[in-house]
Design a protein around this motif. Structure first.
Motif, PDB file in Angstrom:
ATOM      1  N   LEU A 190       0.714  -1.160  -0.481  1.00 22.99           N
ATOM      2  CA  LEU A 190      -0.224  -0.026  -0.314  1.00 22.99           C
ATOM      3  C   LEU A 190       0.925   1.282   0.028  1.00 22.99           C
ATOM      4  CD1 LEU A 190      -3.417   0.865  -0.330  1.00 22.99           C
ATOM      5  CD2 LEU A 190      -2.521   0.904   2.276  1.00 22.99           C
ATOM      6  N   LYS A 191       0.809   1.783  -1.102  1.00 25.05           N
ATOM      7  CA  LYS A 191       1.536   3.490  -0.995  1.00 25.05           C
ATOM      8  C   LYS A 191       0.585   4.372  -0.476  1.00 25.05           C
ATOM      9  CE  LYS A 191       4.703   1.493  -3.534  1.00 25.05           C
ATOM     10  NZ  LYS A 191       5.566   2.106  -4.444  1.00 25.05           N
ATOM     11  N   GLU A 192      -0.381   4.875  -0.779  1.00 27.04           N
ATOM     12  CA  GLU A 192      -1.416   5.748  -0.071  1.00 27.04           C
ATOM     13  C   GLU A 192      -2.560   5.329   0.252  1.00 27.04           C
ATOM     14  OE1 GLU A 192      -2.482   8.125  -3.863  1.00 27.04           O
ATOM     15  OE2 GLU A 192      -0.316   8.542  -4.421  1.00 27.04           O
ATOM     16  N   LEU A 193      -3.151   6.221   1.576  1.00 23.89           N
ATOM     17  CA  LEU A 193      -4.015   5.997   2.439  1.00 23.89           C
ATOM     18  C   LEU A 193      -4.702   7.294   2.354  1.00 23.89           C
ATOM     19  CD1 LEU A 193      -5.547   4.235   4.047  1.00 23.89           C
ATOM     20  CD2 LEU A 193      -4.430   4.587   5.540  1.00 23.89           C
ATOM     21  N   ARG A 194      -5.500   7.529   2.205  1.00 23.37           N
ATOM     22  CA  ARG A 194      -6.674   8.348   1.668  1.00 23.37           C
ATOM     23  C   ARG A 194      -7.996   8.634   2.543  1.00 23.37           C
ATOM     24  NH1 ARG A 194      -4.494  12.413  -2.558  1.00 23.37           N
ATOM     25  NH2 ARG A 194      -3.269  10.787  -3.907  1.00 23.37           N
ATOM     26  N   LEU A 195      -8.600   8.786   3.863  1.00 22.88           N
ATOM     27  CA  LEU A 195      -9.304   8.804   4.452  1.00 22.88           C
ATOM     28  C   LEU A 195     -10.027  10.066   5.199  1.00 22.88           C
ATOM     29  CD1 LEU A 195      -8.208   6.397   6.987  1.00 22.88           C
ATOM     30  CD2 LEU A 195      -9.407   5.793   5.139  1.00 22.88           C
ATOM     31  N   ASP A 208      -3.521  10.541   4.294  1.00 16.41           N
ATOM     32  CA  ASP A 208      -4.873  11.591   4.494  1.00 16.41           C
ATOM     33  C   ASP A 208      -5.471  11.732   5.117  1.00 16.41           C
ATOM     34  OD1 ASP A 208      -6.228  13.531   4.163  1.00 16.41           O
ATOM     35  OD2 ASP A 208      -7.107  13.659   1.941  1.00 16.41           O
ATOM     36  N   ILE A 209      -5.980  12.186   6.647  1.00 10.78           N
ATOM     37  CA  ILE A 209      -6.856  11.910   6.956  1.00 10.78           C
ATOM     38  C   ILE A 209      -7.237  13.676   7.560  1.00 10.78           C
ATOM     39  CG2 ILE A 209      -6.094   9.992   8.750  1.00 10.78           C
ATOM     40  CD1 ILE A 209      -4.942  11.861  10.958  1.00 10.78           C
ATOM     41  N   SER A 210      -7.827  14.003   7.055  1.00 15.37           N
ATOM     42  CA  SER A 210      -8.391  15.270   6.872  1.00 15.37           C
ATOM     43  C   SER A 210      -9.472  15.386   7.322  1.00 15.37           C
ATOM     44  CB  SER A 210      -7.645  16.077   5.717  1.00 15.37           C
ATOM     45  OG  SER A 210      -8.895  15.517   3.824  1.00 15.37           O
ATOM     46  N   LYS A 211     -10.071  16.622   7.658  1.00 17.68           N
ATOM     47  CA  LYS A 211     -11.596  16.545   7.909  1.00 17.68           C
ATOM     48  C   LYS A 211     -12.499  15.441   8.737  1.00 17.68           C
ATOM     49  CE  LYS A 211     -11.881  18.943   3.819  1.00 17.68           C
ATOM     50  NZ  LYS A 211     -12.453  18.578   1.709  1.00 17.68           N
ATOM     51  N   ASN A 212     -11.670  14.537   9.496  1.00 18.92           N
ATOM     52  CA  ASN A 212     -12.243  13.796  10.421  1.00 18.92           C
ATOM     53  C   ASN A 212     -12.635  14.264  12.224  1.00 18.92           C
ATOM     54  OD1 ASN A 212     -11.847  10.461   9.274  1.00 18.92           O
ATOM     55  ND2 ASN A 212     -10.109  11.282   8.239  1.00 18.92           N
ATOM     56  N   SER A 242       5.848  10.209   3.134  1.00 16.21           N
ATOM     57  CA  SER A 242       6.480  11.725   2.600  1.00 16.21           C
ATOM     58  C   SER A 242       5.299  13.035   2.353  1.00 16.21           C
ATOM     59  CB  SER A 242       7.093  11.473   1.209  1.00 16.21           C
ATOM     60  OG  SER A 242       5.703  11.204  -0.119  1.00 16.21           O
ATOM     61  N   SER A 243       3.975  12.469   2.320  1.00 13.09           N
ATOM     62  CA  SER A 243       3.105  13.614   2.577  1.00 13.09           C
ATOM     63  C   SER A 243       1.927  12.712   3.990  1.00 13.09           C
ATOM     64  CB  SER A 243       2.155  13.360   1.070  1.00 13.09           C
ATOM     65  OG  SER A 243       1.211  14.534   1.268  1.00 13.09           O
ATOM     66  N   PHE A 244       1.649  14.082   3.926  1.00 18.64           N
ATOM     67  CA  PHE A 244       0.803  13.838   5.487  1.00 18.64           C
ATOM     68  C   PHE A 244      -0.176  14.735   5.210  1.00 18.64           C
ATOM     69  CE2 PHE A 244       1.196  12.768  10.481  1.00 18.64           C
ATOM     70  CZ  PHE A 244       0.071  12.291  10.117  1.00 18.64           C
ATOM     71  N   ASN A 245      -1.070  14.542   5.830  1.00 23.20           N
ATOM     72  CA  ASN A 245      -2.482  15.952   5.588  1.00 23.20           C
ATOM     73  C   ASN A 245      -3.657  15.802   6.712  1.00 23.20           C
ATOM     74  OD1 ASN A 245      -4.719  17.676   4.683  1.00 23.20           O
ATOM     75  ND2 ASN A 245      -5.264  16.725   2.649  1.00 23.20           N
ATOM     76  N   LEU A 246      -3.326  16.756   7.416  1.00 23.76           N
ATOM     77  CA  LEU A 246      -4.370  16.721   8.499  1.00 23.76           C
ATOM     78  C   LEU A 246      -4.669  17.346   8.658  1.00 23.76           C
ATOM     79  CD1 LEU A 246      -1.288  16.081  11.155  1.00 23.76           C
ATOM     80  CD2 LEU A 246      -3.422  14.566  11.579  1.00 23.76           C
ATOM     81  N   SER A 247      -4.824  17.955   7.497  1.00 25.69           N
ATOM     82  CA  SER A 247      -6.010  19.281   7.665  1.00 25.69           C
ATOM     83  C   SER A 247      -7.898  19.642   7.885  1.00 25.69           C
ATOM     84  CB  SER A 247      -6.029  20.395   6.216  1.00 25.69           C
ATOM     85  OG  SER A 247      -6.716  19.326   5.174  1.00 25.69           O
ATOM     86  N   PHE A 248      -8.092  20.524   8.541  1.00 30.88           N
ATOM     87  CA  PHE A 248      -9.737  21.130   8.748  1.00 30.88           C
ATOM     88  C   PHE A 248      -9.941  19.749   9.576  1.00 30.88           C
ATOM     89  CE2 PHE A 248      -9.257  22.610   4.435  1.00 30.88           C
ATOM     90  CZ  PHE A 248      -9.932  23.991   4.883  1.00 30.88           C
ATOM     91  N   ASN A 249      -8.776  19.816  10.716  1.00 27.00           N
ATOM     92  CA  ASN A 249      -9.219  18.754  11.839  1.00 27.00           C
ATOM     93  C   ASN A 249      -9.283  20.477  13.021  1.00 27.00           C
ATOM     94  OD1 ASN A 249      -9.469  15.608  11.610  1.00 27.00           O
ATOM     95  ND2 ASN A 249      -7.811  16.250  10.457  1.00 27.00           N
TER      96      ASN A 249
END
Length: 319
Positions: free
Chosen positions: A18-23, A49-53, A71-78
């Motif tokens: 698994l390379k990308e996990l978008r949640l 990507d665990i944004s908007k959770n 290499s890429s971590f998205n925590l936006s809109f929490n």
């Protein structure tokens, strides 16, 4: 508790390919412990990507280790708030290859930098792309943010981080630029949408440090055609790599002073390094026609003009 979460995280655990996990928007909340248990087993994961959770700092604290190759971590809109640095700094250190961090819209205020600033500086030293937009940091918070950012940063979005016109809004960025070497900073993308810029006086003196900048987005600011012409000429003086200028929702660009902007743009489009994309508001049809003519002259058969509801996009057809 989300009954679908258990089989989901059971299925991905130890999935080494698994390379990308978008949640985004999955309402993880109290199920974050299931994700926390799975993450260390995802040895080749590069994007999370665990944004908007609806996550709080207490939820994020349950994640003890990130995949080493992330290499890429998205925590936006929490809704993390001002205790975030204490929680996130040790977590980021577990992913030494992290290059991109998105903390936009996380309810961060200037008080976030009261404690933990040195640990955060170390934790993001390898970051090359930072999005911390839509957080009301104000000028004081931005001053501290820029003390943390690595000089090798390549992309920065601080849109909407101020809520009023303040001459100090760019003070932190100015200090960051002046602290760099003679060769300037490494930014190739700078996004300053809705930043209460009312003239170019605060930004133009900093352009000399932006020789590597390719993309500049100043949408939603109260800048004029005169301001835009000054910026273009300043970029020309340093032989910059600027190829994209976005001025969406800047109603005065094609108003008073548009003649100076048109003149500066016409001159700019004769250079070897010239704009490949320009976005302006669609509030002056006559000027738009004139700009289209300039664009077509500069780019010939590659020239393309697209009119949307409130903006006009001048760009080029890829070869």
């Amino acid at each position: 508790k989300n009954v679908q979460a258990i089989p989901l995280f059971r299925a991905i655990k130890n999935w080494t390919e698994l390379k990308e996990l978008r949640l985004p928007g999955c309402k993880l909340g109290d199920d974050i412990n299931l994700l926390a248990a799975a993450l260390p087993t995802l040895s080749n994961l590069i994007l999370l990507d665990i944004s908007k959770n609806r996550l709080l700092c207490s939820h994020l604290e349950m994640i003890k280790k990130l995949p080493e190759k992330l290499s890429s971590f998205n925590l936006s809109f929490n809704t993390f708030g001002s205790n975030l640095l204490r929680i996130i700094s040790p977590l980021l250190k577990t992913a030494p290859g992290l290059k991109s961090l998105d903390l936009s819209g996380c309810c961060l205020q200037q008080s976030i930098f009261i404690v933990g600033i040195s640990e955060f500086t170390l934790a993001i030293s390898g970051i090359r792309e930072m999005n911390i937009s839509r957080n009301p940091l104000e000028s004081a918070g931005l001053l501290n943010l820029f003390k943390c950012l690595p000089i090798e940063l390549e992309s920065l979005d601080i849109s909407g981080c101020v809520t009023r016109n303040d001459v100090r809004n760019l003070e932190g960025f100015a200090n960051y630029c002046r602290g760099a070497s003679e060769s300037g900073i490494f930014l190739n993308t700078l996004i300053l949408r809705d930043f209460y810029l009312s003239n170019a006086n605060s930004l133009c003196p900093l352009i000399r440090y932006l020789s590597q900048l390719k993309v500049l987005d100043l949408s939603g600011n109260n800048i004029t055609g005169n301001d835009a012409s000054s910026m273009l000429r300043n970029f020309g003086e340093i032989h910059s790599d600027l190829n994209t200028l976005i001025l969406e929702s800047c109603p005065h660009i094609l108003g008073k002073g548009y003649e100076e902007f048109s003149k500066a743009l016409k001159e700019h489009l004769t250079w070897e390094r010239k704009l490949e994309m320009l976005v302006v508001p669609d509030n002056n049809p006559e000027v738009v026609i004139s700009l289209k003519s300039m664009w077509t002259t500069a780019w010939d058969e590659r020239a393309r003009t697209t009119i949307f509801a409130n903006k006009v996009v001048f760009d080029t057809i890829p070869i």
